[in-house]
Motif scaffolding. Structure first.
Motif, PDB file in Angstrom:
ATOM      1  N   ILE A 134      -0.796   0.497  -9.651  1.00  0.00           N
ATOM      2  CA  ILE A 134      -1.134   1.420  -8.559  1.00  0.00           C
ATOM      3  C   ILE A 134      -2.476   2.033  -8.926  1.00  0.00           C
ATOM      4  O   ILE A 134      -2.542   3.093  -9.557  1.00  0.00           O
ATOM      5  CB  ILE A 134      -0.040   2.494  -8.382  1.00  0.00           C
ATOM      6  CG1 ILE A 134       1.335   1.828  -8.219  1.00  0.00           C
ATOM      7  CG2 ILE A 134      -0.339   3.380  -7.182  1.00  0.00           C
ATOM      8  CD1 ILE A 134       2.483   2.802  -8.118  1.00  0.00           C
ATOM      9  N   GLN A 184       0.850  -1.193   0.000  1.00  0.00           N
ATOM     10  CA  GLN A 184       0.000   0.000   0.000  1.00  0.00           C
ATOM     11  C   GLN A 184       0.887   1.245   0.000  1.00  0.00           C
ATOM     12  O   GLN A 184       1.936   1.278   0.647  1.00  0.00           O
ATOM     13  CB  GLN A 184      -0.889  -0.004   1.245  1.00  0.00           C
ATOM     14  CG  GLN A 184      -1.800   1.210   1.387  1.00  0.00           C
ATOM     15  CD  GLN A 184      -2.757   1.068   2.553  1.00  0.00           C
ATOM     16  OE1 GLN A 184      -3.497   0.084   2.654  1.00  0.00           O
ATOM     17  NE2 GLN A 184      -2.749   2.042   3.462  1.00  0.00           N
ATOM     18  N   LEU A 185       0.456   2.258  -0.746  1.00  0.00           N
ATOM     19  CA  LEU A 185       1.178   3.525  -0.816  1.00  0.00           C
ATOM     20  C   LEU A 185       0.243   4.645  -0.396  1.00  0.00           C
ATOM     21  O   LEU A 185      -0.871   4.759  -0.916  1.00  0.00           O
ATOM     22  CB  LEU A 185       1.687   3.770  -2.239  1.00  0.00           C
ATOM     23  CG  LEU A 185       2.457   5.067  -2.493  1.00  0.00           C
ATOM     24  CD1 LEU A 185       3.719   5.134  -1.639  1.00  0.00           C
ATOM     25  CD2 LEU A 185       2.822   5.186  -3.976  1.00  0.00           C
ATOM     26  N   THR A 220      -3.476   3.977  -1.793  1.00  0.00           N
ATOM     27  CA  THR A 220      -3.806   3.055  -2.870  1.00  0.00           C
ATOM     28  C   THR A 220      -3.136   1.719  -2.634  1.00  0.00           C
ATOM     29  O   THR A 220      -2.001   1.662  -2.124  1.00  0.00           O
ATOM     30  CB  THR A 220      -3.357   3.626  -4.234  1.00  0.00           C
ATOM     31  OG1 THR A 220      -3.643   2.666  -5.259  1.00  0.00           O
ATOM     32  CG2 THR A 220      -1.873   3.925  -4.250  1.00  0.00           C
ATOM     33  N   GLN A 274      -3.220   5.799  -8.194  1.00  0.00           N
ATOM     34  CA  GLN A 274      -1.990   6.591  -8.240  1.00  0.00           C
ATOM     35  C   GLN A 274      -2.301   8.078  -8.325  1.00  0.00           C
ATOM     36  O   GLN A 274      -3.131   8.508  -9.125  1.00  0.00           O
ATOM     37  CB  GLN A 274      -1.137   6.152  -9.422  1.00  0.00           C
ATOM     38  CG  GLN A 274       0.153   6.953  -9.579  1.00  0.00           C
ATOM     39  CD  GLN A 274       1.019   6.406 -10.696  1.00  0.00           C
ATOM     40  OE1 GLN A 274       1.167   5.200 -10.864  1.00  0.00           O
ATOM     41  NE2 GLN A 274       1.593   7.300 -11.494  1.00  0.00           N
ATOM     42  N   ILE A 276      -1.069  -1.577  -3.829  1.00  0.00           N
ATOM     43  CA  ILE A 276      -0.047  -1.856  -4.837  1.00  0.00           C
ATOM     44  C   ILE A 276      -0.228  -3.313  -5.240  1.00  0.00           C
ATOM     45  O   ILE A 276      -0.267  -4.203  -4.377  1.00  0.00           O
ATOM     46  CB  ILE A 276       1.367  -1.615  -4.277  1.00  0.00           C
ATOM     47  CG1 ILE A 276       1.518  -0.173  -3.802  1.00  0.00           C
ATOM     48  CG2 ILE A 276       2.418  -1.936  -5.320  1.00  0.00           C
ATOM     49  CD1 ILE A 276       2.819   0.090  -3.073  1.00  0.00           C
TER      50      ILE A 276
END
Length: 515
Positions: free
Chosen positions: A219, A193-194, A202, A222, A204
């Protein structure tokens, strides 16, 4: 934490889920929850609370997710909506499953308050059970985040996860081995996760197919992050005479694109007529020609700003011993003038050339930017230890609106700035890589101390010295006398290892001798 707003957002997202008979992606859910209002993302508080709502839905298990990215409401979610429809309060803040998350979220929001501007950047990266990684959790510092570890630990891989934000075609190889474990068909696996500073997060995802392929991770949500990616591959450029000059001076973005295209071509194994350094020279000569104008040419303020501004940057980045003064153009070549000499741009050393190219790319990317993010893989490449020690502090000074994410092997780079977060990637007991924030890093430590305490070396000694030291220690009896220690000291001095005598005595004590 705005609990009333959060409860309303959770309710809105769950009601959208009810409309769909199949799992729905996050972007569709939050957009529909805001009635497809294109302006809702301009309200930062609304963005934050709706993406927090998705986290709450996951933590409370109010929806089912087949792949970690798409969601479908379940019975618990329908019960939640029934309670809300009856006018009852759900009191999310009282649920023990949310307490730790709420405390951590508030702490991170407080940390994000130290950002230098409002421009979007990375907030947190998490990866789990992917490639060589067991668990990775990176909270990004507002100015400088340093990733370090041995070769193969995954430093470049972590930067490559971020690379698509900067149009950098990172080479991530997807293995077919994991595909075979899951069976036939194409599989989408969530690997992490980012999170961004604007409150959006979001998943990954990795796409697994029957074939081993080179492709970026997915992503789904993104977010735009202004910035630049600088790989570890520094260009090697010979002299090329300037072929022609543009009839019109290009913008900084166009000049950066020309330079970056040459770098990307070489990184991907290709070639072209011109080197990155040639593109820089071409741009600098044009900037000098158009900057001030003459009786026939109108002065160009953009050209002047680039010509003079880049020289200001070089004055900060180049080593003091070089005594840089200015750039000059003569017969279609750019010359570097110092206090004692001058030489063509192509004649500078590999280390100085690396610094010049770093500065050129960051300078162009920062033109007109409120703030931006810079990812650099191994900034120490080609640099003398003195330049390794100063490269990050000078970049921080030269570009005060930049946020840096750096991967490095160098102990000089690791300890070069106190105002940073440092993460070491180390193997756990199962041989998988975990991240560890180095909270007690000693910025005044020697390179040897940093190599052992942060980078995980058992000893900074050369291999021959380690072998010789071990031989000398093996020759010492279990119950050494004064003469034995004197003989040990003489043997170490004869081998050029006299300075290691105190460490040898410590080793004997550790091994259980009667010292």
């Amino acid at each position: 934490m705005r609990w009333d707003e959060l409860e309303a957002a959770v309710t809105a997202v769950l009601r959208i889920m009810e409309r769909f008979p199949q799992p729905v992606d996050a972007e569709t859910l939050v957009n529909y929850a805001n009635e497809n209002d294109p302006a809702w993302r301009l309200r930062s508080a609304a963005v934050v609370v709706h993406y927090q709502a998705l986290v709450v839905i996951d933590l409370l298990e109010l929806a089912w997710s087949p792949d970690g990215a798409n969601r479908q409401i379940n019975e618990a979610g329908r019960s939640y909506l029934a309670v809300r429809a009856a006018g009852s309060q759900t009191a999310l803040y009282e649920d023990p499953r949310l307490r730790d998350w709420a405390a951590l979220t508030e702490a991170r929001e407080s940390f994000r308050g130290h950002q230098i501007t409002e421009a979007n950047t990375f907030s947190r990266l998490e990866l789990s059970q992917w490639r060589q990684f067991s668990e990775v959790a990176i909270d990004f510092h507002p100015r400088l985040t340093v990733l370090t570890g041995a070769n193969g630990a995954g430093k470049t891989t972590l930067l490559n996860v971020l690379a698509p934000h900067f149009s950098w075609a990172a080479q991530l190889v997807t293995s077919s081995a994991r595909y075979r474990e899951l069976g036939s068909g194409t599989h989408v696996a969530r690997v992490g996760q980012l999170s961004y500073s604007n409150g959006v997060w979001t998943p990954i995802q990795e796409v697994l197919t029957e074939q081993t392929t080179v492709q970026p991770l997915q992503i789904p949500s993104q977010q735009p992050v202004p910035g630049i990616f600088i790989s570890s591959h520094r260009s090697i450029s010979g002299y090329q005479a300037l072929q022609n000059l543009p009839a019109k001076f290009s913008t900084a973005d166009a000049l950066l694109t020309q330079f970056a295209n040459e770098v990307q071509t070489r990184y991907s194994g290709g070639n072209s007529r011109y080197s990155p350094l040639y593109r820089m020279k071409e741009a600098l000569v044009a900037a000098a020609m158009y900057a001030y104008g003459n009786a026939a040419v109108v002065a160009n303020s953009e050209a002047r700003d680039i010509w003079e501004g880049f020289q200001d940057v070089l004055a900060k980045l180049l080593p003091r011993a070089l005594a840089f003064r200015r750039l000059v153009v003569e017969d279609g070549d750019v010359w570097v003038k110092t206090s004692s000499s001058q030489f063509p741009l192509e004649a500078v050393s590999g280390g100085v050339s690396a610094v010049v190219e770093l500065g050129w790319q960051i300078f162009l990317r920062g033109r007109g930017a409120d703030s931006f993010t810079v990812c650099i893989d191994e900034p120490e490449n080609h640099l003398h230890p003195e330049l390794q020690r100063t490269i990050l502090p000078t970049l921080l000074e030269a570009f005060p609106l930049a946020t840096y994410v750096v991967a490095t092997h160098s102990p000089f780079v690791v300890t070069s700035s106190r105002d940073s977060l440092v993460y070491a990637l180390r193997n756990d007991e199962h041989g998988r890589v975990r991240s560890r924030q180095v909270r007690d890093i000693n910025s005044s430590a020697t390179s040897d101390e940093t190599l052992m305490s942060v980078l995980g070396l058992d000893t900074p000694l050369p291999q021959w010295a380690e072998v010789e030291l071990q031989r000398a220690l093996t020759a010492v009896p279990d119950d050494p006398k004064a003469d034995d220690l004197r003989l040990l000291r003489e043997r170490l001095i004869a081998a050029g290892l006299g300075a290691q005598f105190p460490a040898a005595i410590d080793a004997l004590r550790t091994d259980g001798s009667t010292l």
